[in-house]
Motif scaffolding. Structure first.
Motif, PDB file in Angstrom:
ATOM      1  N   GLY A 278     -10.852  -8.739  -0.613  1.00  0.00           N
ATOM      2  CA  GLY A 278      -9.833  -9.591  -0.027  1.00  0.00           C
ATOM      3  C   GLY A 278     -10.384 -10.168   1.267  1.00  0.00           C
TER       4      GLY A 278
ATOM      5  N   GLN B   2      -6.109   1.118   5.608  1.00  0.00           N
ATOM      6  CA  GLN B   2      -7.094   0.036   5.552  1.00  0.00           C
ATOM      7  C   GLN B   2      -7.946   0.055   6.819  1.00  0.00           C
ATOM      8  OE1 GLN B   2      -4.661  -3.452   5.198  1.00  0.00           O
ATOM      9  NE2 GLN B   2      -3.298  -2.860   6.870  1.00  0.00           N
TER      10      GLN B   2
ATOM     11  N   GLN C 280       0.852  -1.190   0.000  1.00  0.00           N
ATOM     12  CA  GLN C 280       0.000   0.000   0.000  1.00  0.00           C
ATOM     13  C   GLN C 280       0.891   1.244   0.000  1.00  0.00           C
ATOM     14  OE1 GLN C 280      -1.927  -0.896   3.630  1.00  0.00           O
ATOM     15  NE2 GLN C 280      -3.147  -2.533   2.745  1.00  0.00           N
TER      16      GLN C 280
ATOM     17  N   PHE D  73      -2.253 -11.678   2.344  1.00  0.00           N
ATOM     18  CA  PHE D  73      -2.299 -10.519   3.236  1.00  0.00           C
ATOM     19  C   PHE D  73      -1.570 -10.940   4.501  1.00  0.00           C
ATOM     20  CE2 PHE D  73      -6.259 -10.370   0.752  1.00  0.00           C
ATOM     21  CZ  PHE D  73      -6.121  -9.129   0.144  1.00  0.00           C
TER      22      PHE D  73
ATOM     23  N   THR E 232      -3.945 -12.344   7.410  1.00  0.00           N
ATOM     24  CA  THR E 232      -4.835 -13.508   7.263  1.00  0.00           C
ATOM     25  C   THR E 232      -4.026 -14.681   6.723  1.00  0.00           C
ATOM     26  OG1 THR E 232      -5.477 -12.593   5.116  1.00  0.00           O
ATOM     27  CG2 THR E 232      -7.053 -12.337   6.913  1.00  0.00           C
TER      28      THR E 232
ATOM     29  N   GLN F 288     -13.784   2.028   2.799  1.00  0.00           N
ATOM     30  CA  GLN F 288     -13.593   0.593   2.962  1.00  0.00           C
ATOM     31  C   GLN F 288     -14.522   0.067   4.050  1.00  0.00           C
ATOM     32  OE1 GLN F 288      -9.714  -0.931   4.037  1.00  0.00           O
ATOM     33  NE2 GLN F 288      -9.438  -1.899   2.036  1.00  0.00           N
TER      34      GLN F 288
ATOM     35  N   GLN G 251     -10.336  -3.577  13.172  1.00  0.00           N
ATOM     36  CA  GLN G 251     -10.322  -4.923  13.788  1.00  0.00           C
ATOM     37  C   GLN G 251      -9.527  -4.897  15.071  1.00  0.00           C
ATOM     38  OE1 GLN G 251      -8.553  -8.188  11.722  1.00  0.00           O
ATOM     39  NE2 GLN G 251      -9.258  -7.540   9.695  1.00  0.00           N
TER      40      GLN G 251
ATOM     41  N   ALA H  73     -11.827 -12.531   8.325  1.00  0.00           N
ATOM     42  CA  ALA H  73     -12.008 -11.110   8.035  1.00  0.00           C
ATOM     43  C   ALA H  73     -12.172 -10.963   6.528  1.00  0.00           C
ATOM     44  CB  ALA H  73     -10.814 -10.298   8.516  1.00  0.00           C
ATOM     45  N   PHE H  74     -12.926  -9.971   6.133  1.00  0.00           N
ATOM     46  CA  PHE H  74     -13.015  -9.636   4.704  1.00  0.00           C
ATOM     47  C   PHE H  74     -13.084  -8.127   4.572  1.00  0.00           C
ATOM     48  CE2 PHE H  74     -17.541  -8.569   4.735  1.00  0.00           C
ATOM     49  CZ  PHE H  74     -18.054  -9.362   5.759  1.00  0.00           C
TER      50      PHE H  74
ATOM     51  N   SER I 182      -8.740  -2.396   8.294  1.00  0.00           N
ATOM     52  CA  SER I 182      -8.288  -3.504   9.157  1.00  0.00           C
ATOM     53  C   SER I 182      -7.845  -2.976  10.519  1.00  0.00           C
ATOM     54  CB  SER I 182      -7.139  -4.258   8.484  1.00  0.00           C
ATOM     55  OG  SER I 182      -7.519  -4.690   7.194  1.00  0.00           O
TER      56      SER I 182
HETATM   57  N1  PHE Z   1      -7.093  -4.763   4.172  1.00  0.00           N
HETATM   58  C1  PHE Z   1      -7.048  -5.443   2.921  1.00  0.00           C
HETATM   59  C2  PHE Z   1      -6.810  -4.396   1.824  1.00  0.00           C
HETATM   60  O1  PHE Z   1      -6.956  -3.245   2.047  1.00  0.00           O
HETATM   61  C3  PHE Z   1      -8.340  -6.160   2.630  1.00  0.00           C
HETATM   62  C4  PHE Z   1      -8.551  -7.304   3.552  1.00  0.00           C
HETATM   63  C5  PHE Z   1      -9.333  -7.155   4.668  1.00  0.00           C
HETATM   64  C6  PHE Z   1      -7.994  -8.534   3.297  1.00  0.00           C
HETATM   65  C7  PHE Z   1      -9.562  -8.215   5.514  1.00  0.00           C
HETATM   66  C8  PHE Z   1      -8.193  -9.594   4.111  1.00  0.00           C
HETATM   67  C9  PHE Z   1      -8.990  -9.436   5.243  1.00  0.00           C
HETATM   68  O2  PHE Z   1      -6.485  -4.748   0.723  1.00  0.00           O
END
Ligand code: PHE
Length: 315
Positions: A258, A155, A141, A235, A238, A194, A160, A281-282, A157
């Motif tokens: 992702g 992100q 990134q 990633f 994960t 996001q 989380q 997670a997604f 994330s």
């Molecule tokens: N954070 C990742 C991204 O920005 C997306 C992702 C989120 C991947 C959660 C896996 C689990 O690309």
């Protein structure tokens, strides 16, 4: 004669009588013409009669015209049931609409909404997400760094981490917010929205992940025939990691999100025991989903605040 005038009920009749009285061959016209043959007293009387008659005609004419106007107004009265010109009503911005739809769907699956700061520290944006300093995945990134070492969140994330740090496990949440990366083209802007789902419990599996993602996409795109393609990916936070593509019109596969099973290190970093808990997670760009759902060609326009552009697409 005066009594007769008062009883006339139409303008035509009144005009006819007026012509018969004051017209070229009218009775009064003839008498006035002969006035020079009258003595002073008779003359004065004739003048009086003349004035009284003219006043009577004028009064009756005004009354009849007024009555005609009133009955015309009564007939032509405005129809209040007719619709007024439509008002120019505003609508919710497509991003707001899409977010509301996403939130409604995920909440119906039992996820609760969370947010976090857009300026993040290194721990929440990277290190706790199993991406320590000098980890090559930091280059995935293009990050905006602040002089004090903080970053503009790359992100959601990071949400989380913040949620598990305080709430622990089990947890079923979705994080929502703006994220920032140094990129700019028709499908990427330096800021994008996001959404991140996180579900941690004692026996959550990859099958639960794919089931929730499929159910979510079916509801969001209002289709029950969606086709997904699951590709292995990477990633740092994960393992295993996957990327999920969806088939669109014309057989075009587009990357939608992702995802993966949350890495044990991430759970440990938040004080959650990976021997007890696991989950998935997604993450996806909700502006990208809005583009696909509403058929918008350029992501950057979504942030342009140009009302003409929005109207063209029916917003
Ligand atoms: N954070 C990742 C991204 O920005 C997306 C992702 C989120 C991947 C959660 C896996 C689990 O690309």
């Amino acid at each position: 004669m005066l009594g007769k005038i008062e009883k006339i009920n139409s303008l035509e009749e009144l005009q006819a009588l007026y012509a018969a009285t004051f017209g070229k061959n009218g009775t009064m016209t003839a008498r006035l013409r002969d006035m020079k043959n009258l003595d002073a007293a008779a003359r004065a009387e004739l003048n009086e009669q003349n004035a009284a008659l003219r006043t009577a005609f004028k009064t009756r004419q005004t009354a009849l015209e007024y009555a005609a106007l009133m009955s015309k107004l009564a007939d032509e009265k405005q129809d209040a049931t007719l619709d007024a010109a439509p008002e120019n009503r505003g609508t919710l911005h497509p991003l707001t609409q899409a977010l509301a739809e996403v939130a409604t769907i995920l909440e119906s699956f039992g996820y609760t909404m969370h947010t976090g700061p857009e300026v993040e520290d290194d721990w929440h944006n990277f290190t706790a997400l199993n991406t320590p300093a000098h980890h090559p995945a930091r280059d995935m990134q293009d990050t905006f760094f602040l002089p004090n070492g903080n970053v503009l969140r790359t992100q959601t994330s990071a949400i989380q981490i913040r949620t598990m740090e305080t709430a622990g496990a089990p947890v079923k949440i979705f994080g929502v917010g703006a994220t920032y990366r140094k990129e700019m083209d028709a499908t990427h802007g330096p800021m994008f929205g996001q959404i991140e789902g996180l579900y941690i419990d004692r026996d959550v599996t990859m099958a639960d992940l794919i089931g929730d993602v499929r159910a979510f996409l079916e509801r969001f795109f209002e289709r029950d025939d969606i086709e997904l393609r699951i590709r292995p990916s990477y990633f740092p936070f994960t393992d295993p990691s996957i990327e999920i593509d969806m088939k669109f019109r014309g057989g075009r596969w587009l990357e939608i999100m992702g995802a993966g099973m949350v890495h044990p290190n991430v759970l440990r970093n938040c004080g959650v025991d990976p021997e007890q808990y696991q989950g998935f997670a997604f993450g996806f760009g909700w502006d990208r989903l809005a583009m696909l759902k509403y058929g918008l060609p350029d992501l950057r326009e979504l942030y342009g605040n140009d009302v003409r552009w929005l109207r063209r697409y029916g917003f």
